[in-house]
Design a protein around this motif. Structure first.
Motif, PDB file in Angstrom:
ATOM      1  N   ARG A  84       0.810  -1.215   0.000  1.00 46.43           N
ATOM      2  CA  ARG A  84       0.000   0.000   0.000  1.00 46.43           C
ATOM      3  C   ARG A  84       0.848   1.272   0.000  1.00 46.43           C
ATOM      4  NH1 ARG A  84      -0.990  -2.774   4.550  1.00 46.43           N
ATOM      5  NH2 ARG A  84      -3.085  -3.280   3.863  1.00 46.43           N
ATOM      6  N   LEU A  85       2.126   1.156   0.352  1.00 44.48           N
ATOM      7  CA  LEU A  85       3.010   2.330   0.388  1.00 44.48           C
ATOM      8  C   LEU A  85       3.793   2.528  -0.912  1.00 44.48           C
ATOM      9  CD1 LEU A  85       4.671   2.127   3.921  1.00 44.48           C
ATOM     10  CD2 LEU A  85       3.178   3.963   3.093  1.00 44.48           C
ATOM     11  N   ARG A  86       3.970   1.479  -1.679  1.00 45.61           N
ATOM     12  CA  ARG A  86       4.956   1.499  -2.752  1.00 45.61           C
ATOM     13  C   ARG A  86       4.743   2.602  -3.777  1.00 45.61           C
ATOM     14  NH1 ARG A  86       4.777  -4.995  -3.768  1.00 45.61           N
ATOM     15  NH2 ARG A  86       5.357  -5.578  -1.642  1.00 45.61           N
ATOM     16  N   ALA A  87       3.522   2.781  -4.264  1.00 46.68           N
ATOM     17  CA  ALA A  87       3.297   3.753  -5.334  1.00 46.68           C
ATOM     18  C   ALA A  87       3.655   5.170  -4.888  1.00 46.68           C
ATOM     19  CB  ALA A  87       1.848   3.695  -5.807  1.00 46.68           C
ATOM     20  N   SER A  88       3.225   5.554  -3.680  1.00 47.07           N
ATOM     21  CA  SER A  88       3.485   6.914  -3.209  1.00 47.07           C
ATOM     22  C   SER A  88       4.958   7.145  -2.897  1.00 47.07           C
ATOM     23  CB  SER A  88       2.628   7.212  -1.969  1.00 47.07           C
ATOM     24  OG  SER A  88       2.739   8.565  -1.594  1.00 47.07           O
ATOM     25  N   VAL A  89       5.602   6.157  -2.252  1.00 51.56           N
ATOM     26  CA  VAL A  89       7.023   6.308  -1.941  1.00 51.56           C
ATOM     27  C   VAL A  89       7.840   6.336  -3.235  1.00 51.56           C
ATOM     28  CG1 VAL A  89       9.018   5.345  -0.725  1.00 51.56           C
ATOM     29  CG2 VAL A  89       6.746   5.218   0.319  1.00 51.56           C
ATOM     30  N   PHE A  90       7.474   5.515  -4.202  1.00 55.09           N
ATOM     31  CA  PHE A  90       8.142   5.502  -5.505  1.00 55.09           C
ATOM     32  C   PHE A  90       8.011   6.862  -6.181  1.00 55.09           C
ATOM     33  CE2 PHE A  90       7.797   3.444 -10.027  1.00 55.09           C
ATOM     34  CZ  PHE A  90       9.075   3.863 -10.344  1.00 55.09           C
ATOM     35  N   ASP A  91       6.796   7.395  -6.215  1.00 54.79           N
ATOM     36  CA  ASP A  91       6.568   8.707  -6.832  1.00 54.79           C
ATOM     37  C   ASP A  91       7.394   9.781  -6.133  1.00 54.79           C
ATOM     38  OD1 ASP A  91       4.698  10.360  -8.708  1.00 54.79           O
ATOM     39  OD2 ASP A  91       4.549  11.362  -6.762  1.00 54.79           O
ATOM     40  N   MET A  92       7.459   9.714  -4.808  1.00 57.70           N
ATOM     41  CA  MET A  92       8.213  10.716  -4.056  1.00 57.70           C
ATOM     42  C   MET A  92       9.710  10.527  -4.244  1.00 57.70           C
ATOM     43  SD  MET A  92       7.856  13.399  -2.298  1.00 57.70           S
ATOM     44  CE  MET A  92       8.477  14.446  -0.983  1.00 57.70           C
ATOM     45  N   GLN A  93      10.163   9.288  -4.383  1.00 57.68           N
ATOM     46  CA  GLN A  93      11.581   9.024  -4.617  1.00 57.68           C
ATOM     47  C   GLN A  93      12.024   9.680  -5.922  1.00 57.68           C
ATOM     48  OE1 GLN A  93      13.517   7.257  -2.455  1.00 57.68           O
ATOM     49  NE2 GLN A  93      15.393   7.068  -3.640  1.00 57.68           N
ATOM     50  N   VAL A  94      11.175   9.596  -6.942  1.00 61.73           N
ATOM     51  CA  VAL A  94      11.473  10.250  -8.221  1.00 61.73           C
ATOM     52  C   VAL A  94      11.506  11.760  -8.035  1.00 61.73           C
ATOM     53  CG1 VAL A  94      10.572  10.727 -10.535  1.00 61.73           C
ATOM     54  CG2 VAL A  94      10.575   8.382  -9.663  1.00 61.73           C
ATOM     55  N   ASN A  95      10.577  12.281  -7.256  1.00 68.27           N
ATOM     56  CA  ASN A  95      10.439  13.721  -7.098  1.00 68.27           C
ATOM     57  C   ASN A  95      11.448  14.339  -6.140  1.00 68.27           C
ATOM     58  OD1 ASN A  95       8.377  16.074  -5.560  1.00 68.27           O
ATOM     59  ND2 ASN A  95       8.797  16.176  -7.741  1.00 68.27           N
ATOM     60  N   ALA A  96      11.838  13.591  -5.102  1.00 66.75           N
ATOM     61  CA  ALA A  96      12.657  14.199  -4.040  1.00 66.75           C
ATOM     62  C   ALA A  96      13.781  13.318  -3.524  1.00 66.75           C
ATOM     63  CB  ALA A  96      11.755  14.617  -2.879  1.00 66.75           C
ATOM     64  N   GLY A  97      14.093  12.242  -4.221  1.00 66.78           N
ATOM     65  CA  GLY A  97      15.200  11.390  -3.815  1.00 66.78           C
ATOM     66  C   GLY A  97      15.004  10.768  -2.446  1.00 66.78           C
ATOM     67  N   ALA A  98      16.085  10.685  -1.677  1.00 65.03           N
ATOM     68  CA  ALA A  98      16.057   9.996  -0.381  1.00 65.03           C
ATOM     69  C   ALA A  98      15.133  10.646   0.636  1.00 65.03           C
ATOM     70  CB  ALA A  98      17.475   9.906   0.184  1.00 65.03           C
ATOM     71  N   HIS A  99      14.673  11.875   0.374  1.00 68.32           N
ATOM     72  CA  HIS A  99      13.698  12.489   1.281  1.00 68.32           C
ATOM     73  C   HIS A  99      12.439  11.625   1.366  1.00 68.32           C
ATOM     74  CE1 HIS A  99      15.927  16.148   1.981  1.00 68.32           C
ATOM     75  NE2 HIS A  99      16.085  16.321   0.686  1.00 68.32           N
ATOM     76  N   ALA A 100      12.128  10.906   0.282  1.00 68.59           N
ATOM     77  CA  ALA A 100      10.949  10.028   0.285  1.00 68.59           C
ATOM     78  C   ALA A 100      11.022   9.025   1.417  1.00 68.59           C
ATOM     79  CB  ALA A 100      10.842   9.307  -1.059  1.00 68.59           C
ATOM     80  N   VAL A 101      12.187   8.437   1.593  1.00 65.48           N
ATOM     81  CA  VAL A 101      12.360   7.422   2.631  1.00 65.48           C
ATOM     82  C   VAL A 101      12.470   8.068   4.003  1.00 65.48           C
ATOM     83  CG1 VAL A 101      13.803   5.503   3.412  1.00 65.48           C
ATOM     84  CG2 VAL A 101      13.404   5.851   0.964  1.00 65.48           C
ATOM     85  N   ARG A 102      13.121   9.221   4.084  1.00 58.89           N
ATOM     86  CA  ARG A 102      13.231   9.904   5.381  1.00 58.89           C
ATOM     87  C   ARG A 102      11.841  10.288   5.905  1.00 58.89           C
ATOM     88  NH1 ARG A 102      17.507  12.756   2.583  1.00 58.89           N
ATOM     89  NH2 ARG A 102      19.510  11.800   3.115  1.00 58.89           N
ATOM     90  N   ILE A 103      10.965  10.729   5.014  1.00 63.26           N
ATOM     91  CA  ILE A 103       9.596  11.060   5.421  1.00 63.26           C
ATOM     92  C   ILE A 103       8.928   9.824   6.021  1.00 63.26           C
ATOM     93  CG2 ILE A 103       7.295  11.652   4.541  1.00 63.26           C
ATOM     94  CD1 ILE A 103       8.792  13.453   2.466  1.00 63.26           C
ATOM     95  N   LEU A 104       9.100   8.684   5.354  1.00 64.52           N
ATOM     96  CA  LEU A 104       8.530   7.440   5.861  1.00 64.52           C
ATOM     97  C   LEU A 104       9.145   7.076   7.205  1.00 64.52           C
ATOM     98  CD1 LEU A 104       6.863   4.856   5.635  1.00 64.52           C
ATOM     99  CD2 LEU A 104       8.735   3.871   4.279  1.00 64.52           C
ATOM    100  N   GLN A 105      10.445   7.190   7.329  1.00 62.74           N
ATOM    101  CA  GLN A 105      11.115   6.810   8.579  1.00 62.74           C
ATOM    102  C   GLN A 105      10.682   7.697   9.738  1.00 62.74           C
ATOM    103  OE1 GLN A 105      15.037   7.072   6.861  1.00 62.74           O
ATOM    104  NE2 GLN A 105      15.253   4.844   6.716  1.00 62.74           N
ATOM    105  N   ARG A 106      10.512   8.992   9.477  1.00 68.05           N
ATOM    106  CA  ARG A 106      10.022   9.874  10.543  1.00 68.05           C
ATOM    107  C   ARG A 106       8.603   9.482  10.948  1.00 68.05           C
ATOM    108  NH1 ARG A 106      12.350  13.923   7.080  1.00 68.05           N
ATOM    109  NH2 ARG A 106      14.424  14.478   7.843  1.00 68.05           N
TER     110      ARG A 106
END
Length: 203
Positions: A84-106
């Protein structure tokens, strides 16, 4: 879940064609792929021995999608996250790089799960994300999308030149906000009044 190639094609469409906006730190970009990315990957499309703006302009939609799937989805291990997370995190990874994962980790940390905020999807982040999906199966994707929307607003708070990406000239929601809300259930979308109140301090 949608097929990954369909998701990548939607990201390419969302990113648009060639742009070289001086307010965008990505520089020359086509279909969301920057000149820096092509240089890092050694993609010399015109075969002249150098990766330049000319190569960015030559990039096709299908080539961009393959770059995203390989380097922004599989390599960072987004495919190991809950579905359920993959599409949004993938889209954000393209848009903002590693910030996508940091947002998830926070977000995972806010849910009481132990995880380092390092922008890397390792065993700890994978375990925590799956635990979060079990804790809040109906709300995790929305929570991530909302955190992503908040990230864009805060970025624009700090960088006035970036505000045009979060707010249209008429004051409505800009591309960044609409992009985040594409992955959030409609009941959690901000109203136009709420959005305008959020950006009112920008003048």
């Amino acid at each position: 879940m949608q097929d990954i190639r369909q998701i990548a094609a939607e990201i390419v469409a969302r990113e648009g064609g060639f742009v070289n906006d001086p307010d965008d730190p990505g520089g020359p970009t086509k279909h969301g792929v920057t000149l820096e990315t092509l240089r890092r990957l050694g993609v010399d499309l015109d075969g002249d021995g150098a990766v330049t703006v000319s190569d960015v302009k030559r990039l096709s939609r299908s080539e961009a999608a393959e770059i995203f799937i390989t380097h922004y989805y599989r390599r960072p291990r987004i495919d190991a996250l809950p579905e359920r997370l993959r599409a949004s995190v993938f889209d954000m990874q393209v848009n903002a790089g590693a910030h996508a994962v940091r947002i998830l980790q926070r977000l995972l940390g806010e849910m009481g799960l132990e995880v380092a905020v390092d922008g890397v999807i390792g065993p700890e982040t994978i375990r925590a994300a799956h635990a979060a999906a079990r804790m809040a199966p109906r709300h995790l994707a929305d929570a991530y999308g909302i955190a992503r929307r908040n990230y864009y607003y805060r970025l624009a708070d700090r960088r006035p030149a970036a505000r045009k990406f979060a707010r249209r000239r008429d004051g409505g929601k800009g591309g960044w906000i609409r992009r985040a809300e594409a992955f959030i259930a409609e009941r959690y979308h901000l109203t136009e009044a709420e959005h305008r109140a959020r950006v009112a301090a920008w003048g």
